[in-house]
Design a protein around this motif. Structure first.
Motif, PDB file in Angstrom:
ATOM      1  N   UNK A  54       0.834  -1.204   0.000  1.00 42.24           N
ATOM      2  CA  UNK A  54       0.000   0.000   0.000  1.00 42.24           C
ATOM      3  C   UNK A  54       0.869   1.254   0.000  1.00 42.24           C
ATOM      4  N   UNK A  55       1.968   1.205   0.745  1.00 48.22           N
ATOM      5  CA  UNK A  55       2.875   2.354   0.790  1.00 48.22           C
ATOM      6  C   UNK A  55       3.512   2.607  -0.567  1.00 48.22           C
ATOM      7  N   UNK A 163      -6.622   9.709   3.733  1.00 46.07           N
ATOM      8  CA  UNK A 163      -7.882  10.070   4.374  1.00 46.07           C
ATOM      9  C   UNK A 163      -8.791   8.875   4.583  1.00 46.07           C
ATOM     10  N   UNK A 164      -8.240   7.671   4.495  1.00 45.96           N
ATOM     11  CA  UNK A 164      -9.028   6.451   4.655  1.00 45.96           C
ATOM     12  C   UNK A 164      -8.409   5.575   5.741  1.00 45.96           C
ATOM     13  N   UNK A 165      -9.234   4.741   6.357  1.00 50.65           N
ATOM     14  CA  UNK A 165      -8.715   3.828   7.360  1.00 50.65           C
ATOM     15  C   UNK A 165      -7.895   2.735   6.693  1.00 50.65           C
ATOM     16  N   UNK A 166      -7.060   2.098   7.493  1.00 46.64           N
ATOM     17  CA  UNK A 166      -6.256   0.990   6.974  1.00 46.64           C
ATOM     18  C   UNK A 166      -7.162  -0.111   6.426  1.00 46.64           C
ATOM     19  N   UNK A 171      -9.402  -3.116   1.744  1.00 52.06           N
ATOM     20  CA  UNK A 171     -10.597  -3.516   1.003  1.00 52.06           C
ATOM     21  C   UNK A 171     -10.608  -2.939  -0.407  1.00 52.06           C
ATOM     22  N   UNK A 172     -10.254  -1.654  -0.538  1.00 56.85           N
ATOM     23  CA  UNK A 172     -10.362  -0.968  -1.825  1.00 56.85           C
ATOM     24  C   UNK A 172      -9.183  -1.205  -2.754  1.00 56.85           C
ATOM     25  N   UNK A 173      -8.000  -1.421  -2.176  1.00 60.71           N
ATOM     26  CA  UNK A 173      -6.797  -1.544  -3.010  1.00 60.71           C
ATOM     27  C   UNK A 173      -6.375  -2.998  -3.245  1.00 60.71           C
ATOM     28  N   UNK A 174      -6.735  -3.892  -2.310  1.00 64.45           N
ATOM     29  CA  UNK A 174      -6.274  -5.277  -2.405  1.00 64.45           C
ATOM     30  C   UNK A 174      -7.450  -6.247  -2.585  1.00 64.45           C
ATOM     31  N   UNK A 175      -8.306  -6.328  -1.580  1.00 66.57           N
ATOM     32  CA  UNK A 175      -9.380  -7.329  -1.603  1.00 66.57           C
ATOM     33  C   UNK A 175     -10.346  -7.118  -2.762  1.00 66.57           C
ATOM     34  N   UNK A 236      -0.394  -4.664  -8.701  1.00 64.99           N
ATOM     35  CA  UNK A 236      -0.548  -3.885  -7.475  1.00 64.99           C
ATOM     36  C   UNK A 236       0.455  -2.746  -7.380  1.00 64.99           C
ATOM     37  N   UNK A 237       1.671  -2.971  -7.821  1.00 63.50           N
ATOM     38  CA  UNK A 237       2.743  -1.978  -7.735  1.00 63.50           C
ATOM     39  C   UNK A 237       3.539  -2.009  -9.040  1.00 63.50           C
TER      40      UNK A 237
END
Length: 335
Positions: A54-55, A163-166, A171-175, A236-237
């Motif tokens: 994510x980073x 501005x979003x929770x972990x 959920x939005x970027x991976x799952x 993903x990256x």
């Protein structure tokens, strides 16, 4: 120990094809109910690999600079030397932050207050991690010391940037994009594989949610394989940022960002060593290994719900242990 003696699962894949997948042993010591494939496991510190991903997405988008002080993103941070502490230092475990394991409590089965306190209290999470270390003052980078506070604070940086929770980021970027219905973040009512330690149920004192971005994910081994494949194929990256994430630093035992990256020779295999991206997970009585072999387009995932498996899985670079032996067998056969 052979794979057949393992209480857990083994999965080997190459490309989009699963070469081998099997469950071994009983769920409970001396029990009769066998392990089954498809169960939901805590991912423990494999969560750090996801957090690093994510980073690096934020790095690719130009919103995160690995070498700028975290005060650029967390201006009110109270972490020691926050004005020089960087995201790279956090993800390589050279931050010098407090270490929860320094405060073990025998009456809590050796778990510290950090892991047993209610989530949201000042005795855990970012608030605790940003507290004084009680050690001689030294600006980072400090000596390498593995700890959860690094990635808990890294999670706070990501939340501040997006501005979003972990949990929402996972959920939005991976799952979501990968269609991983079982992937989530503790706490949960979902049933996950229980852990055992020395033949008994693991401690009841620790809270898995307190591990946060450092260890609070759960999912199936197929979820983890899908994550690995998406990481390997650039979904993903981007390759440039993945290369940074997968560059091991010899000074720190080849720690990369959220994982380890090194080359190792395998006993019984011809030729030079193979590039290995290794991420371990171990909380309570549950142990995982997530091994990516980029050059061979292969993945090895091993799980066990016996704490003793942490020692049994062993060290690949020492050519010893079950992980090395399974890996060597798979690679020699595949080569």
């Amino acid at each position: 120990m052979k794979a057949a003696d393992l209480a857990g699962t083994v999965l080997i894949a190459q490309g989009d094809r699963i070469l081998f997948e099997r469950a071994y042993g009983a769920v409970e010591p001396n029990g009769t109910a066998p392990h089954h494939l498809g169960k939901v496991w805590r991912w423990a510190s494999v969560s750090k690999q996801v957090t690093a991903t994510l980073a690096m997405q934020e790095v690719a988008a130009g919103r995160l600079d690995l070498d700028q002080p975290i005060t650029r993103y967390l201006p009110q941070s109270r972490a020691p030397h926050a004005d020089t502490l960087t995201a790279r230092m956090l993800m390589q475990h050279v931050s010098g932050l407090r270490h929860a394991d320094d405060f073990a409590r025998p009456e809590m089965d050796g778990w510290t207050t950090f892991y047993t306190a209610p989530l949201g209290s000042a005795e855990t999470g970012v608030t605790w991690c940003e507290g004084p270390t009680g050690k001689p003052d030294k600006a980072p980078p400090a000596d390498f010391r593995y700890g959860d506070c690094d990635f808990i604070l890294m999670g706070a940086v990501l939340e501040a940037i997006t501005g979003k929770t972990y949990a929402a980021l996972v959920a939005e970027r991976i799952a979501g994009p990968l269609g991983l219905r079982a992937l989530g973040v503790f706490p949960t009512t979902r049933r996950t594989v229980p852990g055992f330690d020395q033949g008994k149920p693991e401690s009841r004192f620790f809270h898995l949610e307190n591990f946060g971005p450092a260890g609070a994910l759960y999912g199936t081994t197929h979820d983890l394989l899908a994550f690995d494949r998406a990481l390997m194929t650039g979904k993903l990256v981007p390759p440039a940022q993945r290369a940074v994430m997968w560059t091991g630093e010899p000074r720190y035992g080849y720690a990369a960002l959220g994982q380890w990256a090194f080359e190792a020779a395998l006993k019984g295999c011809d030729g030079a060593g193979v590039q290995i991206i290794e991420r371990r997970g171990f909380i309570g009585g549950v142990v995982l290994r997530n091994i990516i072999l980029p050059e061979l387009d292969m993945v090895l995932i091993m799980t066990s719900n016996r704490a003793s498996a942490e020692a049994t899985f062993g060290e690949i670079w020492q050519q010893a242990g079950l992980t090395h032996d399974v890996l060597a067998a798979a690679l020699c056969k595949a080569s």
